[in-house]
Design an enzyme around this catalytic site. Structure first.
Site, PDB file in Angstrom:
ATOM      1  N   ALA A 198       0.846  -1.191   0.000  1.00  0.00           N
ATOM      2  CA  ALA A 198       0.000   0.000   0.000  1.00  0.00           C
ATOM      3  C   ALA A 198       0.876   1.234   0.000  1.00  0.00           C
ATOM      4  O   ALA A 198       2.088   1.136   0.170  1.00  0.00           O
ATOM      5  CB  ALA A 198      -0.880   0.011   1.244  1.00  0.00           C
ATOM      6  N   GLU A 219       1.037   5.549   1.172  1.00  0.00           N
ATOM      7  CA  GLU A 219       0.466   6.543   2.082  1.00  0.00           C
ATOM      8  C   GLU A 219       0.217   7.911   1.461  1.00  0.00           C
ATOM      9  O   GLU A 219       0.230   8.920   2.190  1.00  0.00           O
ATOM     10  CB  GLU A 219       1.420   6.704   3.274  1.00  0.00           C
ATOM     11  CG  GLU A 219       2.771   7.391   2.942  1.00  0.00           C
ATOM     12  CD  GLU A 219       3.938   6.437   2.708  1.00  0.00           C
ATOM     13  OE1 GLU A 219       3.685   5.279   2.311  1.00  0.00           O
ATOM     14  OE2 GLU A 219       5.092   6.859   2.899  1.00  0.00           O
ATOM     15  N   ASN A 220      -0.017   8.020   0.158  1.00  0.00           N
ATOM     16  CA  ASN A 220      -0.257   9.324  -0.474  1.00  0.00           C
ATOM     17  C   ASN A 220      -1.177  10.192   0.392  1.00  0.00           C
ATOM     18  O   ASN A 220      -2.185   9.703   0.912  1.00  0.00           O
ATOM     19  CB  ASN A 220      -0.935   9.132  -1.827  1.00  0.00           C
ATOM     20  CG  ASN A 220      -0.336   8.001  -2.606  1.00  0.00           C
ATOM     21  OD1 ASN A 220       0.826   8.049  -2.965  1.00  0.00           O
ATOM     22  ND2 ASN A 220      -1.108   6.947  -2.834  1.00  0.00           N
ATOM     23  N   HIS A 280      -0.747   1.337   9.383  1.00  0.00           N
ATOM     24  CA  HIS A 280       0.581   1.806   8.972  1.00  0.00           C
ATOM     25  C   HIS A 280       0.458   2.997   8.013  1.00  0.00           C
ATOM     26  O   HIS A 280       1.085   4.038   8.225  1.00  0.00           O
ATOM     27  CB  HIS A 280       1.337   0.652   8.317  1.00  0.00           C
ATOM     28  CG  HIS A 280       2.698   1.004   7.821  1.00  0.00           C
ATOM     29  ND1 HIS A 280       3.843   0.745   8.534  1.00  0.00           N
ATOM     30  CD2 HIS A 280       3.111   1.616   6.674  1.00  0.00           C
ATOM     31  CE1 HIS A 280       4.893   1.173   7.853  1.00  0.00           C
ATOM     32  NE2 HIS A 280       4.478   1.696   6.706  1.00  0.00           N
ATOM     33  N   GLU A 281      -0.346   2.828   6.982  1.00  0.00           N
ATOM     34  CA  GLU A 281      -0.453   3.921   5.991  1.00  0.00           C
ATOM     35  C   GLU A 281      -1.092   5.150   6.621  1.00  0.00           C
ATOM     36  O   GLU A 281      -0.678   6.277   6.361  1.00  0.00           O
ATOM     37  CB  GLU A 281      -1.250   3.471   4.765  1.00  0.00           C
ATOM     38  CG  GLU A 281      -0.733   2.215   4.066  1.00  0.00           C
ATOM     39  CD  GLU A 281       0.745   2.205   3.773  1.00  0.00           C
ATOM     40  OE1 GLU A 281       1.330   3.285   3.573  1.00  0.00           O
ATOM     41  OE2 GLU A 281       1.348   1.105   3.759  1.00  0.00           O
ATOM     42  N   HIS A 285       1.369   7.081   8.694  1.00  0.00           N
ATOM     43  CA  HIS A 285       2.317   7.865   7.891  1.00  0.00           C
ATOM     44  C   HIS A 285       1.854   9.314   7.731  1.00  0.00           C
ATOM     45  O   HIS A 285       2.660  10.181   7.393  1.00  0.00           O
ATOM     46  CB  HIS A 285       2.448   7.260   6.485  1.00  0.00           C
ATOM     47  CG  HIS A 285       3.580   6.282   6.320  1.00  0.00           C
ATOM     48  ND1 HIS A 285       4.846   6.521   6.788  1.00  0.00           N
ATOM     49  CD2 HIS A 285       3.632   5.069   5.707  1.00  0.00           C
ATOM     50  CE1 HIS A 285       5.639   5.487   6.466  1.00  0.00           C
ATOM     51  NE2 HIS A 285       4.914   4.591   5.818  1.00  0.00           N
TER      52      HIS A 285
END
Ligand code: B3K
Ligand code: ZN
Length: 857
Positions: free
Chosen positions: A261, A263-264, A296-297, A300
């Site tokens: 994945a 994290e934009n 996690h994402e 970020h």
């Protein structure tokens, strides 16, 4: 051994700031599969005096126009090479100016899935690390941060980008991201998507719209991802005081994605396997992983996005910290003790393996050829361990203080590891110069421990040493936090856990006033990522396995019992009685946590046995290791047949499926018992379970058990008949066959699967399933005739031309090649050299294979 550079090397020591300041980026996309037009406006000003303006952007960009402040640039001032576009200083105005570029790109032809590409009709992007330069000409480096304003033109119904929506309708959508960000966090998605929606109100009362976007028809499998997102948002507020900062948070699931994945900012893009889940199609492990990766994402957003990295050498600044945060989150959501043991297992399987081989590098490398090759277990998992050590050394309160200071001081910055450590120094008054070696030095230290008992005083002497790694021959002593507990002969804790702080190459610590000699429980909680070298007899191991109050240390004692037996068995010596006996005691202990017992019942992997043998200077024989492990499992099963059978019967989870930790733990214990019982019941129980289970966890486990026995073809067919149209289940179907096959069948099975029409190998998940499945079959991949190596090399070569990131990543199947016997080594080296000799090999794969070849030549 040093790298032989075959292509340009990037050096940390070469860093200098970008000579221009970028104050805004405006992008205008007109989407079309074969010809997407991107109009870019960059508001730039020279940082000091004007120099040439160098932008990243290569051959895939067809330049249609280039203007400054509206005036087309004279071609004489513009030059291009394969990777950059340069505008001569002479053509640049004094003061600020706007550079306008118009390019044409071809998303449908983008099989590398880097930049803007199409996945099953959905336009999507992947820009980290250096994908944005495949979209437009840009200073594509993480320390160039600015606000983005994005316009998307397309007939597709859903058009998404970062930040907040400004307007949408009539085939045009506008997005504005008020938070300055580097280009690697840019994202765009366009497609026929449906949302599962909810909202979250932050602690300061801001209402955030949440959407998980999936293909029409998949909405009923996106609910768990949404629940996980909401839990993550709450946890980050409660534990780190971090609040979300936009009006909307979007997650999109796509089928073609190079990793898990991304994290934009405000628009996370996910591999669909980490979003979609239903009891019939996903396993307990899938659910746990979805929860962890969504977290996690999301995490970020602060550790990565609000504070990013100055350059890619600092990657572990965001990744190590974010992994540490997601591990803590999972520990809080589930069982912290079990999560810690699982994390150590992963660290040893992936990072220790990396650290002991040709690909060893420090968490903060100081050189690379291709940055995508450095998204490694060392940067991620060891990066997280380093933060765990820091927390252990300074204590929870000072850790919290330091993190607050980090967020305060560096919000909006592109920071470095030095900045991170300075925050801890300032918040705690500690000198962290020696600690920094954990970031700069590669290799796993060995920590030798000896004991001396004298008249009520126990002395522990530790000696640390770290082997040479490529490019780093000498390793000075590091600071190592060693958590220690003492257990009395009656099994009671004599003194609670103490953290000893080792700073010297050799150092002793004493405990006095002890009535009787205690048993030492060392490296509790795996307090440092080291290999503990400690002479211990099986009776002491069994004692700790029965009495240690620290779950990690208790599990570790059992593992050491198993490992020492396996090392002997693999060399033809009789062993295992101590382990078999201790397992009997564990099986009878109904008080121990189910997940913990399941972990203890699993024998060390064949790869980890090979690693241990190699560390002892013994050439591992994959077939002997396989036989040793099967033999020990059979002995456990024969000795404890009744206990296992009753455990299997008692642990059935009834009622509708729930992926919660307690139910998953019960299932994992039951499956562990089933795996052992299958050694004596010929797979009968597994066959029944496959037929009756309504969830994928038990069905996959039963299937794997049958395949290991050389059975299961009817079950494979049944799974195919039911789920042939479900990509994610079919990925499992492709991976389990080579992975669970008997070693002698593994390569043949992989070859047959590769011939199938539905081996859609350009899809990263499908490719990883088959190639990764074979690589995970230790004795199968390392087949003595080299066929596993040849098969893998053939496919890496094929994949490299299409998707270099995936080829390079999968090439790590070879990373341990030089520890085997001469015949296997010759086969492996031939395979690697065949890849290295290929004309047109990507920079990614070239760097990986040349580093691997260098170790054995
Ligand atoms: N930051 C991304 C990984 C990007 C990998 C680029 N090759 C996902 C993550 O770590 O969260
Ligand atoms: Zn990450």
């Amino acid at each position: 051994m040093s790298l032989t550079p075959t292509q340009p090397v990037q050096l940390l020591s070469d860093y200098s700031p970008y000579p221009f300041v970028l104050s805004q980026t405006r992008l205008d996309f007109t989407l079309s599969p074969r010809g997407t037009r991107v109009v870019t406006e960059l508001d730039l000003a020279a940082r000091n005096q004007i120099t040439d303006l160098v932008l990243d952007g290569g051959k895939g960009l067809t330049l249609e126009s280039l203007a400054i402040n509206g005036t087309t640039l004279d071609a004489a001032h513009v030059s291009r090479d394969d990777e950059t576009l340069t505008i001569a200083a002479a053509a640049l105005p004094q003061g600020g100016f706007t550079l306008q570029t118009q390019v044409l790109i071809d998303p449908a032809d983008n099989t590398a899935f880097e930049g803007l590409y199409q996945s099953g009709g959905i336009f999507c992007t992947q820009c980290e690390a250096e994908g944005f330069r495949h979209i437009t000409f840009y200073p594509d480096r993480p320390d160039v941060m600015t606000t983005f304003h994005v316009t998307i033109r397309s007939d597709l119904p859903v058009l998404l980008s970062n930040g907040n929506p400004v307007s949408a309708g009539n085939g045009v959508a506008e997005w504005h991201d008020p938070w300055p960000k580097p280009a690697y966090l840019f994202a765009l998605v366009a497609g026929d998507l449906k949302a599962v929606s909810d909202s979250f109100t932050t602690k300061s009362g801001r209402k955030v719209d949440l959407n998980v976007w999936v293909r029409p028809g998949d909405q009923d499998r996106a609910g768990f991802a949404m629940e996980s997102l909401i839990k993550s948002m709450k946890w980050d507020e409660d534990v780190y005081g971090r609040e979300y900062d936009l009006d909307v948070f979007n997650i999109v699931a796509v089928d073609d994605f190079n990793m898990g994945a991304m994290e934009n900012k405000g628009l996370n893009i996910f591999n669909s396997k980490l979003v979609l889940a239903s009891p019939e199609t996903a396993t307990d492990t899938d659910y746990e992983r979805i929860e962890a990766v969504i977290a996690h994402e999301y995490f970020h957003n602060w550790t990565g996005n609000r504070i990013t990295c100055r350059d890619w050498f600092q990657l572990c600044l965001k990744e190590g910290l974010t992994v540490f945060r997601d591990q803590s989150f999972t520990g809080d959501m589930r069982s912290a003790a079990v999560k810690r043991i699982e994390d150590v297992q992963t660290l040893r399987a992936r990072q220790f393996r990396e650290d002991q081989g040709p690909l060893a590098h420090p968490p903060r490398p100081d050189r690379y050829e291709e940055i995508n090759n450095f998204y490694t277990a060392t940067v991620y998992e060891k990066g997280a361990e380093v933060i765990g050590m820091l927390k252990r050394l300074v204590g929870d309160a000072d850790y919290a203080k330091a993190l607050d200071l980090y967020f305060d001081r560096h919000d909006g910055d592109a920071a470095t590891i030095e900045d991170w450590l300075k925050v801890f120094e300032d918040a705690t008054g500690r000198d962290l110069a020696q600690f920094e070696r954990w970031y700069t030095d590669a290799g796993t230290p060995t920590l030798k421990m000896t004991e001396d008992w004298n008249d009520g005083t126990l002395s522990l002497t530790f000696t640390q040493s770290t082997p040479a790694t490529p490019g780093q021959p000498d390793k000075p002593a590091r600071v190592i936090p060693i958590a220690v507990g003492l257990i009395g002969p009656n099994g009671d804790e004599v003194a609670g856990t103490q953290v000893l702080e080792m700073t010297e190459p050799t150092q002793s610590f004493t405990f006095d006033g002890l009535a009787t000699r205690p048993v030492v429980s060392a490296l509790r909680g795996f307090s440092a990522p080291v290999m503990l070298d400690r002479q211990m007899d099986n009776a002491t191991r069994a004692f700790l396995f029965a009495h240690d109050t620290d779950p990690f240390a208790r599990w570790e004692a059992g593992r050491e019992l198993a490992m020492s037996a396996l090392v002997d068995l693999a060399q033809g010596r009789d062993a295992g009685a101590g382990y078999v006996h201790a397992i009997g005691a564990l099986l009878s202990d109904g008080t121990a946590d189910a997940a913990f017992r399941a972990l203890c019942l699993a024998l060390p992997s064949e790869d980890s046995i090979a690693t241990r043998l190699a560390a002892l200077g013994i050439t591992p024989d994959p077939d002997a290791i396989h036989a040793a492990r099967s033999g020990l499992a059979l002995r456990v099963a024969e000795t404890h047949q009744d206990l296992l059978a009753s455990l299997f019967d008692r642990t059935e989870v009834t009622g509708p499926y729930s992926p919660d930790a307690a139910s998953a733990a019960c299932r994992s214990l039951r499956i562990a018992a089933l795996g052992l019982l299958a050694r004596i019941d010929g797979g009968q129980r597994a066959k029944v379970l496959f037929g009756t289970a309504s969830n994928m966890t038990e069905r996959m486990a039963a299937l794997a058990i049958l395949l290991r026995l050389g059975k299961g073809s009817a079950e494979l067919q049944a799974l195919y008949d039911e789920f042939g149209g479900n990509r994610l289940v079919m990925d499992k179907w492709f991976s389990i066959q080579p992975m669970a096959a008997r070693p002698e069948d593994a390569v043949r099975i992989a070859e047959q699967l590769a011939q199938r029409d539905d081996f859609d190998w350009k899809n990263p998940n499908r490719f990883r399933s088959l190639l990764g499945g074979l690589a995970a079959n230790h004795a199968g991949f390392h087949a003595a005739d080299g066929s596993g190596y040849q098969f893998t090399a053939d496919w890496l070569i094929r994949m490299d031309a299409v998707n270099p990131q995936i080829a390079a990543r999968m090439s790590t199947a070879f990373e341990t090649w030089s520890r085997y016997d001469d015949s296997r080594k010759t086969h492996a080296l031939n395979a690697l050299e065949r890849i290295a000799g290929l004309a047109g090999l990507s920079r990614n794969t070239r760097e990986m294979v040349s580093r691997m070849i260098a170790v054995g030549t």
